[in-house]
Design an enzyme around this catalytic site. Structure first.
Site, PDB file in Angstrom:
ATOM      1  N   LYS A 247       2.789   9.812   8.281  1.00 32.14           N
ATOM      2  CA  LYS A 247       1.793   9.552   9.332  1.00 32.14           C
ATOM      3  C   LYS A 247       2.502  10.105  10.689  1.00 32.14           C
ATOM      4  O   LYS A 247       1.847  11.201  11.040  1.00 32.14           O
ATOM      5  CB  LYS A 247       1.593   8.091   9.491  1.00 32.14           C
ATOM      6  CG  LYS A 247       0.847   7.543   8.212  1.00 32.14           C
ATOM      7  CD  LYS A 247       0.141   6.385   8.493  1.00 32.14           C
ATOM      8  CE  LYS A 247      -1.095   5.937   7.756  1.00 32.14           C
ATOM      9  NZ  LYS A 247      -0.666   5.193   6.168  1.00 32.14           N
TER      10      LYS A 247
ATOM     11  N   ASP B 226       9.176   3.050   1.599  1.00 34.03           N
ATOM     12  CA  ASP B 226       8.080   3.834   2.248  1.00 34.03           C
ATOM     13  C   ASP B 226       7.978   3.477   3.794  1.00 34.03           C
ATOM     14  O   ASP B 226       7.508   2.316   3.963  1.00 34.03           O
ATOM     15  CB  ASP B 226       6.840   3.167   1.349  1.00 34.03           C
ATOM     16  CG  ASP B 226       5.617   3.688   1.908  1.00 34.03           C
ATOM     17  OD1 ASP B 226       5.711   4.534   2.952  1.00 34.03           O
ATOM     18  OD2 ASP B 226       4.549   3.673   1.345  1.00 34.03           O
TER      19      ASP B 226
ATOM     20  N   PHE C 232       0.800  -1.334   0.036  1.00 33.67           N
ATOM     21  CA  PHE C 232      -0.092   0.049   0.018  1.00 33.67           C
ATOM     22  C   PHE C 232       0.980   1.129   0.002  1.00 33.67           C
ATOM     23  O   PHE C 232       1.545   1.412   1.006  1.00 33.67           O
ATOM     24  CB  PHE C 232      -0.933   0.087   1.251  1.00 33.67           C
ATOM     25  CG  PHE C 232      -1.878   1.287   0.974  1.00 33.67           C
ATOM     26  CD1 PHE C 232      -3.174   0.843   0.505  1.00 33.67           C
ATOM     27  CD2 PHE C 232      -1.610   2.531   1.907  1.00 33.67           C
ATOM     28  CE1 PHE C 232      -3.840   2.391   0.231  1.00 33.67           C
ATOM     29  CE2 PHE C 232      -2.256   3.514   1.610  1.00 33.67           C
ATOM     30  CZ  PHE C 232      -3.542   3.491   0.873  1.00 33.67           C
TER      31      PHE C 232
HETATM   32  C1  PLP Z   1      -0.854   5.405   5.052  1.00 27.40           C
HETATM   33  C2  PLP Z   1       0.067   5.065   4.095  1.00 27.40           C
HETATM   34  C3  PLP Z   1       0.315   5.647   2.774  1.00 27.40           C
HETATM   35  C4  PLP Z   1      -0.431   6.811   2.455  1.00 27.40           C
HETATM   36  O1  PLP Z   1      -0.450   7.985   3.345  1.00 27.40           O
HETATM   37  P1  PLP Z   1      -1.666   9.022   3.175  1.00 27.40           P
HETATM   38  O2  PLP Z   1      -1.141  10.031   4.095  1.00 27.40           O
HETATM   39  O3  PLP Z   1      -2.991   8.511   3.659  1.00 27.40           O
HETATM   40  O4  PLP Z   1      -1.462   9.712   2.009  1.00 27.40           O
HETATM   41  C5  PLP Z   1       1.245   5.540   2.047  1.00 27.40           C
HETATM   42  N1  PLP Z   1       2.211   4.116   2.396  1.00 27.40           N
HETATM   43  C6  PLP Z   1       2.050   3.555   3.545  1.00 27.40           C
HETATM   44  C7  PLP Z   1       3.066   2.681   3.863  1.00 27.40           C
HETATM   45  C8  PLP Z   1       1.065   4.049   4.491  1.00 27.40           C
HETATM   46  O5  PLP Z   1       0.644   3.216   5.712  1.00 27.40           O
END
Ligand code: PLP
Length: 402
Positions: A252, A223, A138
């Site tokens: 986050k 990420d 994700f």
């Molecule tokens: C939450 C998340 C995203 C997306 O972040 P947003 O601030 O919702 O756009 C991308 N990568 C990972 C691993 C995430 O947990």
């Protein structure tokens, strides 16, 4: 406890005014303090999800509130035609905690999606066409970040997405090796796949990603939107592996609840990939968001939260991992996936909120915890006791039915 009349009224108004992309929310929340939130009817909940790994210092932390208020009263926003002290200081701080070498640089965005979008554009700047990402990944919801995201239900309604992305199975070195080549621009990974249900990548696999990307001149992009900023008991989850990617994306927990994202580009080559005019954003790294992030990083350091998170994670793994009905507890620090013996996580989460505990079921057999980094044993203990009782009752009920 299922909320009350004010919650019901609020949800009715929500559904008549807010687009239905999130379905029906569970409650209308009114305020928070530390590890707890209260709904519109005054019911209290222990927040074990922390706004999905966001509220690093808990709710309404006084130092964080004061830093934001002070910055709002000084200079909240300036365009990127101007630099500001909080933004400069935050970039320096992120390079420092990332252990980034000479020549590294930071780009500021407003969310995880946007941080990954910037990283996607860095990959494109290599001039190569293929990008590898992992199954179950994700990375966000914009058409670039979505192209990197594996789940068909998220992707297919919006095809065609940005082309060139291929998915390989996580923790499969042979499949990665076979897919790798000199036409690959980047490999995107999450050190622990959060949305997949808190599934860690193995050290062996992460090392293979590092070795193969180096060998083929491709970027390793980690990420760490969910795993970064002390969530796993390290500033970055990759630090536990002793592996330095070329790019790390953050969001986050970084702002402690204030929207901000960041891209850390390691070393001169990665840091100079995007040049003047090639990328930008109006809000990214504005002084208000930067002050919120600095306050968050300062508190994590000054309160010794890295060690606290590690200790809390170990304690939860031991106590929850020993409960009948629990198969294992995956993850690190305070990003934990409780794997249950059967596919009942949604029902457990629904029962939990009625009992005053906010948790989340990212996959049918797994409950995710991503509470504030300040959570204490005393605060968490009632949840452990409740979960033990609940799983025992659920097991007895399913045996009666059998
Ligand atoms: C939450 C998340 C995203 C997306 O972040 P947003 O601030 O919702 O756009 C991308 N990568 C990972 C691993 C995430 O947990």
């Amino acid at each position: 406890m299922t909320g009350g009349p004010l919650v019901e009224q609020g949800l009715e108004r929500y559904q008549n005014a807010v687009m239905g992309t999130f379905g029906r929310p569970q409650r209308v929340l009114a305020r928070g303090e530390g590890s707890y939130v209260w709904d519109a009817d005054g019911n209290r909940y222990l927040d074990l999800l922390g706004g999905i790994a966001v509220n690093a210092l808990g709710h309404a932390d006084p130092e964080w509130v004061a830093a934001i208020a002070a910055q709002a009263g000084t200079l909240a926003h300036a365009s990127n035609f101007f630099a500001t002290e909080p933004q400069i200081a935050l970039a320096e701080r992120l390079l420092d905690i990332s252990g980034a070498p000479e020549g590294s640089r930071v780009f500021f965005a407003n969310s995880g999606t946007e941080a990954n979008e910037a990283a996607f554009k860095m990959a494109r700047r290599t001039g190569r066409t293929r990008i590898l990402a992992l199954e179950k990944s994700f990375h966000g919801r914009s058409t670039g970040a979505l192209a990197l995201t594996h789940k068909a239900a998220y992707r297919e309604p919006f095809a065609p997405l940005a082309p060139g992305v291929e998915f390989v199975p996580p923790n499969d070195v042979a499949a990665l090796t076979a897919a790798m080549g000199d036409d690959v621009s980047a490999v995107f990974i999450e050190p622990i796949q959060g949305e997949a249900g808190v599934v860690p990548l193995t050290h062996e696999f992460l090392q293979a990603v590092r070795d193969l990307t180096s060998q083929h001149g491709a970027l390793m992009i980690a990420d760490e939107v969910q795993t970064g900023i002390a969530r796993t008991g390290q500033w970055l989850a990759m630090q536990a592996h002793g592996i330095q990617p070329d790019v790390v994306t953050l969001a986050k927990g970084l702002g402690g609840g204030f929207p901000i994202g960041a891209v850390v580009a390691f070393g001169h080559d990665a840091a100079t990939m995007l040049t003047a005019g090639q990328h930008g954003t109006t809000f990214g790294g504005n002084p208000l968001a930067s002050a919120a992030a600095l306050a968050t990083l300062n508190a994590i350091e000054n309160r010794g939260l890295l060690a606290h998170v590690k200790a809390m994670g170990e304690w939860i793994k031991e106590t929850v991992g020993a409960l009948p009905g629990v198969v294992e507890v995956r993850g690190e620090g305070l990003l934990l996936g409780i794997k249950l013996e059967s596919d009942i996580s949604a029902a457990v989460a629904a029962a939990a909120i009625d009992a005053g505990f906010i948790i989340n079921p990212p996959s049918p057999d797994t409950i995710r915890l991503a509470p504030s980094l300040t959570l204490t044993r005393d605060e968490a203990q009632p949840f452990v006791a409740w979960l033990a009782d609940h799983l025992a009752a659920a097991s007895a009920a399913s045996k009666d039915n059998a």
